[in-house]
Scaffold this motif. Structure first.
Motif, PDB file in Angstrom:
ATOM      1  N   MET A 161       1.067  -1.300   0.056  1.00 52.68           N
ATOM      2  CA  MET A 161       0.180  -0.086  -0.078  1.00 52.68           C
ATOM      3  C   MET A 161       0.926   1.326   0.020  1.00 52.68           C
ATOM      4  SD  MET A 161      -3.028  -0.963   2.634  1.00 52.68           S
ATOM      5  CE  MET A 161      -3.792   0.502   2.702  1.00 52.68           C
TER       6      MET A 161
ATOM      7  N   ILE B 166      -4.684   1.468  -2.621  1.00 52.14           N
ATOM      8  CA  ILE B 166      -5.787   0.161  -2.693  1.00 52.14           C
ATOM      9  C   ILE B 166      -5.402  -0.702  -3.748  1.00 52.14           C
ATOM     10  CG2 ILE B 166      -8.111  -0.703  -2.167  1.00 52.14           C
ATOM     11  CD1 ILE B 166      -6.840   1.061   0.342  1.00 52.14           C
ATOM     12  N   LEU B 185      -6.669  -3.647   4.735  1.00 52.44           N
ATOM     13  CA  LEU B 185      -6.608  -2.473   3.769  1.00 52.44           C
ATOM     14  C   LEU B 185      -7.445  -1.541   4.417  1.00 52.44           C
ATOM     15  CD1 LEU B 185      -7.244  -4.240   0.375  1.00 52.44           C
ATOM     16  CD2 LEU B 185      -5.279  -3.116   1.224  1.00 52.44           C
TER      17      LEU B 185
END
Lengths: 198, 198
Positions: A161, B166, B185
């Motif tokens: 990420m 993402i 996430l």
DNA sequence: ACAAAAACTGACCGATCGGTCAAATGCTGT
DNA sequence: ACAGCATTTGACCGATCGGTCAGTTTTTGT
């Protein structure tokens, strides 16, 4: 894909010649990087670059051995700096490498926005290029460093990420100076990395 | 790949005809999305798709109005789901929209990995497409929601980071099931967003 | 001033791109 | 069996791609 003419020629010529030559080359690289950044590598033709520079397509191929050579030489400084960071991180301990990786990566991206934009715009196509083959390994090691070299999948996802979060600021222009921006990027990335365990 | 076309003879005529047609179309879309994801839209030719499907290039253009139409129809479900999210977020208050945006965005990306990969691979070129024009507005509003609709530049930068963080999980395969992945996430993105102010 | 080297260019090349079309083939309902 | 429709295809088209080359202009060293 071998060396271009600047390596073979320009040895015994005068300073003016070298300046003219290097200036034309720089103009070509500038125009190409700008076009690559907005339209992508494949989306930019030699005609486009020639029109932007104000010369003929043949002139581009006189100064460079091909479209790929322009791309490679344009990315060379960024790749070199990435290599320096790669070697720095290799010498750090597992408990200090993460923050150093974040800071180094942020600095790298901010220092080479255009190059990062180009690379980021065509990752699968460009990383397949032989001259950029070692970049893939450096990216993997950077990911490992961002994950504190942990085998934990969630740590690796968070590292992924962070890897994707930083370059996006190269796309949209933001109303901040680079020092503030750097600070926000580092702090937010650290926040993401810390949030995983908490 | 089209070998078992004559199966199920007892079916109604209209249904069979429609099934054959829609199945060929689906096969084309599947092959195209896979190729687009790894080589990019511009990097994939109609020949490539035809070879993958096992038909001729002309057959592709019999089923679709052109290369662009394949792309647009392939992205249609994802764009539609994005539109739903867009409308949902529009009805939320400023202090609740951020977390909903994160969760909704993560779900969207995980539900349409291939489509996101394709879109992410050629953002400047594809968002310029007329049929995808409204996506740009939805992205802007999503960014606004991720920043809690704050005009603070640092909040907007962090929102931009989440936007870019993402989709990258679509690229590299990760050894986690989707529920765990979704959790990591969301948590990491929230960590990045909270770290800004803290 | 002048020959040699460097820089530049228009014309051209084969390959490939997305796309068109008429003809061939397969399938359906009667 | 046969007419009609859907599907598929090879051949072909103009445009553009990256790249080559012979020849011209500009710059350089003497």
């Amino acid at each position: 894909m071998l060396s271009d003419r600047s390596a073979r020629l320009g040895e015994g010529v005068g300073d003016l010649s070298r300046n003219v030559r290097s200036r034309t080359r720089r103009e070509i690289l500038d125009a190409a990087s700008g076009l690559f950044a907005v339209a992508g590598f494949k989306g930019t033709s030699l005609q486009d670059i020639a029109a932007e520079v104000g010369c003929s397509k043949a002139t581009l191929l006189y100064h460079f051995d091909g479209k790929d050579a322009i791309l490679v030489e344009m990315l060379a400084p960024a790749v070199g700096a990435f290599g320096v960071l790669d070697r720095q991180l290799a010498g750090l301990a597992d408990d200090t490498v993460q923050l150093a990786a974040v800071k180094g990566y942020v600095d790298l991206v901010l220092s080479f926005r255009r190059e990062v934009t180009v690379l980021h715009g065509d990752i699968p196509g460009l990383l397949r290029h032989p001259a950029l083959a070692d970049v893939q390994g450096m990216v993997d090691r950077l990911l490992d460093a961002l994950a504190s070299r942990s085998p934990d999948p969630s740590a690796q996802v968070t590292a992924l990420m962070v890897l994707g979060a930083i370059p996006i600021v190269c796309m949209k222009p933001v109303a901040m100076n680079d020092d503030e921006l750097r600070d926000v990027l580092v702090r937010s990335a650290a926040g993401a990395l810390n949030a995983r365990g908490a």
